[in-house]
Scaffold this motif. Sequence first.
Motif, PDB file in Angstrom:
ATOM      1  N   GLU A 109       0.846  -1.193   0.000  1.00  0.00           N
ATOM      2  CA  GLU A 109       0.000   0.000   0.000  1.00  0.00           C
ATOM      3  C   GLU A 109       0.882   1.244   0.000  1.00  0.00           C
ATOM      4  OE1 GLU A 109      -4.038  -0.888   2.378  1.00  0.00           O
ATOM      5  OE2 GLU A 109      -2.223  -1.164   3.601  1.00  0.00           O
ATOM      6  N   LEU A 132      -3.474   3.876   0.877  1.00  0.00           N
ATOM      7  CA  LEU A 132      -4.182   3.722  -0.385  1.00  0.00           C
ATOM      8  C   LEU A 132      -3.664   2.490  -1.117  1.00  0.00           C
ATOM      9  CD1 LEU A 132      -4.053   7.388  -1.762  1.00  0.00           C
ATOM     10  CD2 LEU A 132      -5.945   6.305  -0.571  1.00  0.00           C
ATOM     11  N   ALA A 136      -4.524   2.860  -7.544  1.00  0.00           N
ATOM     12  CA  ALA A 136      -5.463   3.968  -7.709  1.00  0.00           C
ATOM     13  C   ALA A 136      -4.866   5.266  -7.182  1.00  0.00           C
ATOM     14  CB  ALA A 136      -6.786   3.667  -6.999  1.00  0.00           C
ATOM     15  N   GLY A 137      -4.728   6.256  -8.059  1.00  0.00           N
ATOM     16  CA  GLY A 137      -4.175   7.538  -7.651  1.00  0.00           C
ATOM     17  C   GLY A 137      -2.759   7.732  -8.145  1.00  0.00           C
ATOM     18  N   PHE A 164     -13.116   2.255  -7.273  1.00  0.00           N
ATOM     19  CA  PHE A 164     -13.506   3.285  -6.309  1.00  0.00           C
ATOM     20  C   PHE A 164     -14.322   4.386  -6.979  1.00  0.00           C
ATOM     21  CE2 PHE A 164      -9.603   1.356  -4.693  1.00  0.00           C
ATOM     22  CZ  PHE A 164     -10.003   0.986  -3.421  1.00  0.00           C
ATOM     23  N   THR A 168     -11.291   4.532 -11.947  1.00  0.00           N
ATOM     24  CA  THR A 168     -10.327   3.574 -11.395  1.00  0.00           C
ATOM     25  C   THR A 168      -9.996   2.519 -12.440  1.00  0.00           C
ATOM     26  OG1 THR A 168     -11.311   3.856  -9.204  1.00  0.00           O
ATOM     27  CG2 THR A 168      -9.832   1.988  -9.514  1.00  0.00           C
ATOM     28  N   GLU A 193      -9.405   8.909  -9.577  1.00  0.00           N
ATOM     29  CA  GLU A 193      -9.270   7.452  -9.551  1.00  0.00           C
ATOM     30  C   GLU A 193      -9.594   6.863  -8.176  1.00  0.00           C
ATOM     31  OE1 GLU A 193      -5.776   7.038 -12.949  1.00  0.00           O
ATOM     32  OE2 GLU A 193      -5.432   6.284 -10.931  1.00  0.00           O
ATOM     33  N   TYR A 194      -9.384   7.643  -7.140  1.00  0.00           N
ATOM     34  CA  TYR A 194      -9.698   7.175  -5.790  1.00  0.00           C
ATOM     35  C   TYR A 194     -10.746   8.078  -5.137  1.00  0.00           C
ATOM     36  CZ  TYR A 194      -9.034   5.022  -1.220  1.00  0.00           C
ATOM     37  OH  TYR A 194      -9.247   4.358  -0.039  1.00  0.00           O
ATOM     38  N   TYR A 195     -10.545   9.394  -5.276  1.00  0.00           N
ATOM     39  CA  TYR A 195     -11.510  10.367  -4.789  1.00  0.00           C
ATOM     40  C   TYR A 195     -12.202  11.015  -5.992  1.00  0.00           C
ATOM     41  CZ  TYR A 195      -8.781  10.088  -0.457  1.00  0.00           C
ATOM     42  OH  TYR A 195      -8.126   9.659   0.650  1.00  0.00           O
TER      43      TYR A 195
END
Length: 266
Positions: A109, A132, A136-137, A164, A168, A193-195
């Motif tokens: 992570e 995370l 993603a991100g 997400f 994503t 991609e995440y938020y």
Amino acid sequence: MNQSVIKALQLMEYFKEHPELTLAELAELDKMPKPTAYRLISSLEASGFLVKTKNSSHDVKYRLGLKLLELGTYVAEYMDYRKIALPYMEQLNRELNEAVHLAILDGEEATYVEKVEGQNYIRLNSKVGGRLPLYAGSAPKLLLAFLDQARIDEILENRELRKFTENTVTDKKKLLKELEDIRKQGYSYSQAEYYADIAGFSFPIRNHRGDVIAALVVSAPIHKFTKENKIRIKEKMKEAASSISIELGYREEEITMPSKKDISYE
């Protein structure tokens, strides 16, 4: 708690005042039976935390091993790059007025280890210590991209890529192509991609060996990433990441960035 581990760690503490100690001396200092001390010392020796010097069958002593120096170097480096990075993060924050993060690889992570918030910052779950997934991100993908291919394959092999947001990437072949592009261009950019509605740039922080040890991140609402603003953010971040890496011992001439004609913001 594992009492054997605690006892073994306590034994090593005695070497702070005594460079070398015999089995009998260690047992006496810790008030434990010699057989118990021997089992613990043997485990520490096998792991590289202690080194045995044997001048004769009656003259056997132990000292701290280089494994501790190796681990201590990693700890010192970890503390150093946060301390070195923070002033540059604060400067980026003043110049861009956006959230600036520092993320590292922690197992499988990405983890935020430092952050400076912008005045117009939209609240995210990006507190220091936040974690995370690596697919993603911008920061997670940058950290993943600069691992050895075998390690990348290992991480992705049994990992289900959860969606997400609608952006994503859950197709592993597409993700691998993105990681290749990140390595070539020297930075990562992601959109929601995440938020949802949040975009981010990430640039690598390198140590004196050239290893990517952290990601410098700027996050903001997507609407702020106009073509002109992207160029400005990218240039500021490139300069900051380069400066941090130089202070960590990385040679500036080794930092390669794409020319403007090679950069796409589509």
